[in-house]
Design a protein around this motif. Sequence first.
Motif, mmCIF file in Angstrom:
data_model
loop_
_atom_site.group_PDB
_atom_site.id
_atom_site.type_symbol
_atom_site.label_atom_id
_atom_site.label_comp_id
_atom_site.label_asym_id
_atom_site.label_seq_id
_atom_site.Cartn_x
_atom_site.Cartn_y
_atom_site.Cartn_z
ATOM 1 N N SER A 1 -27.820 42.415 -59.189
ATOM 2 C CA SER A 1 -28.502 43.679 -58.911
ATOM 3 C C SER A 1 -29.089 44.274 -60.188
ATOM 4 O O SER A 1 -30.076 44.994 -60.144
ATOM 5 C CB SER A 1 -27.553 44.671 -58.248
ATOM 6 N N GLU B 1 -27.585 50.507 -55.219
ATOM 7 C CA GLU B 1 -27.949 51.611 -56.093
ATOM 8 C C GLU B 1 -26.703 52.107 -56.807
ATOM 9 O O GLU B 1 -25.705 52.432 -56.167
ATOM 10 C CB GLU B 1 -28.575 52.763 -55.292
ATOM 11 N N GLN C 1 -34.456 43.356 -60.252
ATOM 12 C CA GLN C 1 -34.847 44.669 -59.742
ATOM 13 C C GLN C 1 -36.235 44.575 -59.142
ATOM 14 O O GLN C 1 -37.111 43.924 -59.706
ATOM 15 C CB GLN C 1 -34.865 45.695 -60.867
ATOM 16 N N VAL D 1 -30.044 45.197 -53.185
ATOM 17 C CA VAL D 1 -29.800 45.833 -54.466
ATOM 18 C C VAL D 1 -28.952 47.065 -54.218
ATOM 19 O O VAL D 1 -29.315 47.938 -53.442
ATOM 20 C CB VAL D 1 -31.126 46.226 -55.152
ATOM 21 N N ASP E 1 -38.938 49.791 -58.580
ATOM 22 C CA ASP E 1 -37.813 50.443 -59.238
ATOM 23 C C ASP E 1 -37.953 50.387 -60.747
ATOM 24 O O ASP E 1 -37.653 51.346 -61.442
ATOM 25 C CB ASP E 1 -36.486 49.785 -58.826
ATOM 26 N N ARG E 2 -38.423 49.247 -61.291
ATOM 27 C CA ARG E 2 -38.589 49.122 -62.740
ATOM 28 C C ARG E 2 -39.635 50.105 -63.247
ATOM 29 O O ARG E 2 -39.456 50.735 -64.275
ATOM 30 C CB ARG E 2 -38.985 47.697 -63.116
#
Length: 176
Positions: free
Chosen positions: A158, A98, A162, A96, A166-167
């Motif tokens: 990405s 950023e 997630q 993923v 992070d979510r």
Amino acid sequence: MVDAGVTWTDERVELLKKLWSDGLSASQIASELGNVTRNAVIGKVHRLGLSGRAKDKTDATAARPRKAPRAPSAPAPIAPAVRNNVVIAPIPRTPVVEEASEVLADVDMAIPMSERVTIMDLRESMCRWPMGDPTKPEFRFCGARSITGLPYCNHHASVAYQPVADRRRERKVVRA
């Protein structure tokens, strides 16, 4: 409407009301009443309008054995699956990337309309990220080269996939 096989006498209804106000579950009440299912108890409670529950559990429920709470299980590591003596390799997770949230918001604008594709032009190897309002004639899909085995390109994958941590972190930021 009459419950099949269940006779709700005044005594049974009064006992139901008492047990419900004592904080017993529908399953516990059903076993106390006998010859009635949990769902029949729930239906009768609903029809009687019994919504209030006891705040503290009474001696009637304290005397009942309770199941010990299970310890939370750790997430299982991704391991190869074995099916019929064949080892199936796990699908590697795509890294993923950023990115700033304002860049994510502008992703639809970054792809020129000439590179976007309609449903008729969409091919297996193209990104299927929807762009625009599906009810409008300008609706298109990203159309960039998709990751093998996934429906999206690197960028849209990405956004779509997630990690849970992070979510949750993003939700807390939004609420603050």
